[in-house]
Every structure is written in structure tokens, then in C-alpha cells.
Design an enzyme around this catalytic site. Structure first.
Site, short mmCIF file in Angstrom:
data_model
loop_
_atom_site.label_atom_id
_atom_site.label_comp_id
_atom_site.label_asym_id
_atom_site.label_seq_id
_atom_site.Cartn_x
_atom_site.Cartn_y
_atom_site.Cartn_z
N HIS A 12 0.82 -1.20 0.00
CA HIS A 12 0.00 0.00 0.00
C HIS A 12 0.86 1.26 0.00
O HIS A 12 1.61 1.51 0.94
CB HIS A 12 -0.90 -0.02 1.24
CG HIS A 12 -1.89 1.07 1.32
ND1 HIS A 12 -1.86 2.03 2.30
CD2 HIS A 12 -2.97 1.36 0.54
CE1 HIS A 12 -2.87 2.86 2.15
NE2 HIS A 12 -3.56 2.48 1.09
N ARG A 13 0.79 2.02 -1.08
CA ARG A 13 1.64 3.20 -1.29
C ARG A 13 3.12 2.79 -1.29
O ARG A 13 3.98 3.54 -0.84
CB ARG A 13 1.37 4.29 -0.27
CG ARG A 13 -0.10 4.70 -0.20
CD ARG A 13 -0.38 5.76 0.85
NE ARG A 13 -1.82 5.80 1.15
CZ ARG A 13 -2.37 6.48 2.13
NH1 ARG A 13 -1.61 7.24 2.91
NH2 ARG A 13 -3.67 6.44 2.35
N GLU A 39 0.43 -0.61 -4.72
CA GLU A 39 -0.64 0.38 -4.85
C GLU A 39 -0.03 1.77 -4.84
O GLU A 39 0.92 2.05 -4.10
CB GLU A 39 -1.64 0.23 -3.69
CG GLU A 39 -2.88 1.09 -3.80
CD GLU A 39 -2.80 2.43 -3.10
OE1 GLU A 39 -3.73 3.25 -3.26
OE2 GLU A 39 -1.80 2.68 -2.40
N ASP A 41 -1.17 6.22 -5.69
CA ASP A 41 -2.25 7.19 -5.89
C ASP A 41 -1.80 8.28 -6.86
O ASP A 41 -0.65 8.71 -6.81
CB ASP A 41 -2.61 7.85 -4.55
CG ASP A 41 -2.91 6.84 -3.47
OD1 ASP A 41 -4.02 6.30 -3.47
OD2 ASP A 41 -2.02 6.59 -2.62
N HIS A 54 -0.97 10.81 -2.31
CA HIS A 54 -2.30 10.44 -1.82
C HIS A 54 -3.16 11.65 -1.50
O HIS A 54 -4.30 11.76 -1.94
CB HIS A 54 -2.17 9.57 -0.57
CG HIS A 54 -3.49 9.21 0.04
ND1 HIS A 54 -4.11 10.00 1.00
CD2 HIS A 54 -4.32 8.17 -0.18
CE1 HIS A 54 -5.26 9.44 1.34
NE2 HIS A 54 -5.41 8.34 0.64
N GLU A 113 -4.75 4.05 -7.98
CA GLU A 113 -5.97 4.71 -7.56
C GLU A 113 -6.07 6.10 -8.19
O GLU A 113 -5.20 6.95 -7.99
CB GLU A 113 -6.06 4.84 -6.04
CG GLU A 113 -7.37 5.48 -5.61
CD GLU A 113 -7.54 5.63 -4.11
OE1 GLU A 113 -8.38 6.48 -3.71
OE2 GLU A 113 -6.85 4.94 -3.35
N LYS A 115 -7.48 9.48 -7.97
CA LYS A 115 -8.05 10.32 -6.93
C LYS A 115 -9.00 11.37 -7.50
O LYS A 115 -9.92 11.81 -6.80
CB LYS A 115 -6.94 11.02 -6.13
CG LYS A 115 -5.88 10.09 -5.54
CD LYS A 115 -6.48 9.12 -4.54
CE LYS A 115 -6.85 9.77 -3.24
NZ LYS A 115 -7.24 8.79 -2.20
N ASP A 235 0.40 -1.52 4.57
CA ASP A 235 1.59 -0.68 4.68
C ASP A 235 2.81 -1.52 5.05
O ASP A 235 3.95 -1.11 4.83
CB ASP A 235 1.39 0.39 5.77
CG ASP A 235 0.24 1.32 5.49
OD1 ASP A 235 -0.09 1.53 4.31
OD2 ASP A 235 -0.36 1.83 6.46
#
Length: 249
Positions: A12-13, A39, A41, A54, A113, A115, A235
Site C-alpha cells: 500500500h503506497r 498500490e 495514488d 495520496h 488509484e 483520486k 503498509d
């Protein structure tokens, strides 16, 4: 019916639990792990450069201030996006989407993702230019972004993202799943608090892939695995990998 024998693991990120989120360093460290996907953003600057960040503003993760959409790329380039995580990360910058795609290069999958729905066409154009439509999955909280992605690139995999609120009732959850199908998504990604074994089972009956976020401890990961989720975003992907390894022994 279960779609997978084990959930895929998504960083995640990037490896954001231990490195500055959504930076090339975070992605580089994630690539060293036997994960399935990273992942990230995407937002757009005032001069229409797609960058990986993000938040709506740069305040939390950099030494700067202001909304991303109000800042020029030349301004964002100068920001330190690493020091907030620790002095040893000083100098890490906010990457452009192109830089992240070039670094990852299909070594792992990417869950991108969107945004801001208005950036969807530019995102798809960028993915096509990098020949990345086969290894990037689009995700968004915005149904219109998912629908536009599928219209522009029918071959791309897409997921509608939902917060814990979509699980407030079975009716809410069913409505969310229906909305995901209407906009062309082939999966849903829901905060873990909105999931239950029954809801996941009903999705699997309809061949809908179910992912969850953000799972950062072993006990919660075990609970999600028992429920039958198909993907876990964390994370700390190393923790999820350790849980999966221990369960396979």
C-alpha cells in the site's frame, strides 16, 4: 466458490510502513519483496503533470504547503517528501506517474488509484504509452472514473473502492456491489471493517474479486484470510507475507 487459494499481497503506497509513502524508494523496497502488486495514488498538478501522491495537499508528506492542483510541477519537484518519515530519507521527492511506471515496469502488478475523475483520460493515455494496461489495475472511489477507464480501455481491470460505510448494512453493501457492476468494475476493494464472510461469499458467487485495505497487523490479516478475501493491501506487506508463509507450513 472461492476465486483464489491465497490472497494476493499489495504493498500500500509502496512499502509505506517503513519508507516514505508513494516515493520511488518505497516502490524500490516493495519490489524486493515477493509481493504481487504495488498500490499508488495519482493526482494532477496545476500544469497537468500526473504525480504520485495520496493527499489533496502536500502538507502532510512534504516540507511544503498547498493543494496539488494549485502547484506547478517545478514547485513540487523541489519538495522533500522523505524527511517526515525520518532524516535518513531526506531528499526523497514526489515522483511523476511516468517515473513510477518506468521503475516498476511490469515486475509486479500495480493498483493505481485515480483520486480525481477528471484525470482519467490522461491516466489511461499514459498507461497505454507505457504499454502498461496489462499489468496495471485501475481503482477509484469515484464510479465515473471506473466507467471512463473501461470505456477508454475495455481490456483494463478495474475496481470500485469503498470505505467501511458501504458495510453499514447488507442493503448498503448490495447497493455498492451493484454500482460496481454498473460502472464496469470486475472487483471491489473495501475497507476491512465493511466485510464479512457472508458478503465475500455472495461476491464470489457472482465471480466478483474482493480486496481489502489497509491491513497492518497479523491477527487482522488472519481474520481477513479466513473470511476469504482475494487481496490484502498493507503498509507492512512483510507482515502479511509472514502470515501467509506460516499458514502454508
Amino acid at each position: 466458490m472461492k476465486l483464489r487459494t491465497r490472497p494476493i499481497v499489495i504493498a500500500h503506497r509502496g512499502f509505506s510502513g517503513r519508507y516514505p509513502e508513494n516515493t520511488l524508494r518505497s516502490f524500490q523496497e516493495a519490489l524486493k519483496l515477493p509481493i504481487d502488486a504495488i498500490e499508488l495514488d495519482v493526482r494532477r498538478t496545476k500544469d497537468e503533470v500526473l504525480i504520485v501522491i495520496h493527499d489533496e495537499t502536500v502538507d502532510r508528506t512534504t516540507d511544503g504547503k498547498g493543494r496539488v492542483r494549485d502547484l506547478m510541477w517545478k514547485e513540487i519537484q523541489k519538495l522533500d517528501a522523505g524527511s517526515w518519515k525520518g532524516e535518513k530519507f531526506a531528499g526523497e521527492g514526489i515522483p511523476r506517474l511516468e517515473e513510477a511506471l518506468e521503475l516498476i515496469g511490469g515486475q509486479k502488478g500495480v493498483f493505481l488509484e485515480i483520486k480525481e475523475p477528471e484525470t482519467t483520460e490522461q491516466v489511461i493515455e499514459t498507461l497505454r504509452r507505457f504499454d502498461a494496461l496489462s499489468w496495471v489495475k485501475i481503482g477509484s472511489f469515484h464510479p465515473q472514473a471506473v466507467a471512463m477507464s473501461k470505456k477508454l480501455a475495455p481490456e483494463i481491470s478495474a475496481s470500485l473502492i469503498g470505505s467501511a460505510k458501504v458495510g453499514a448494512s447488507d442493503e448498503n453493501f448490495a447497493a455498492f456491489v451493484s454500482e460496481a457492476l454498473r460502472c464496469g468494475a470486475n472487483s471491489i476493494t473495501v475497507n476491512y471493517a465493511g466485510l464479512s464472510p457472508e458478503r465475500i461469499f455472495r461476491c464470489h458467487q457472482r465471480c466478483i474479486f474482493v480486496g481489502t485495505w489497509t491491513v497492518n497487523d497479523a491477527d487482522l490479516a488472519k481474520r481477513m484470510i479466513r473470511m476469504g478475501v482475494d487481496a490484502i493491501a498493507s503498509d507492512f506487506p512483510d507482515i502479511i507475507l509472514s502470515v501467509l508463509e506460516s499458514q502454508s507450513l
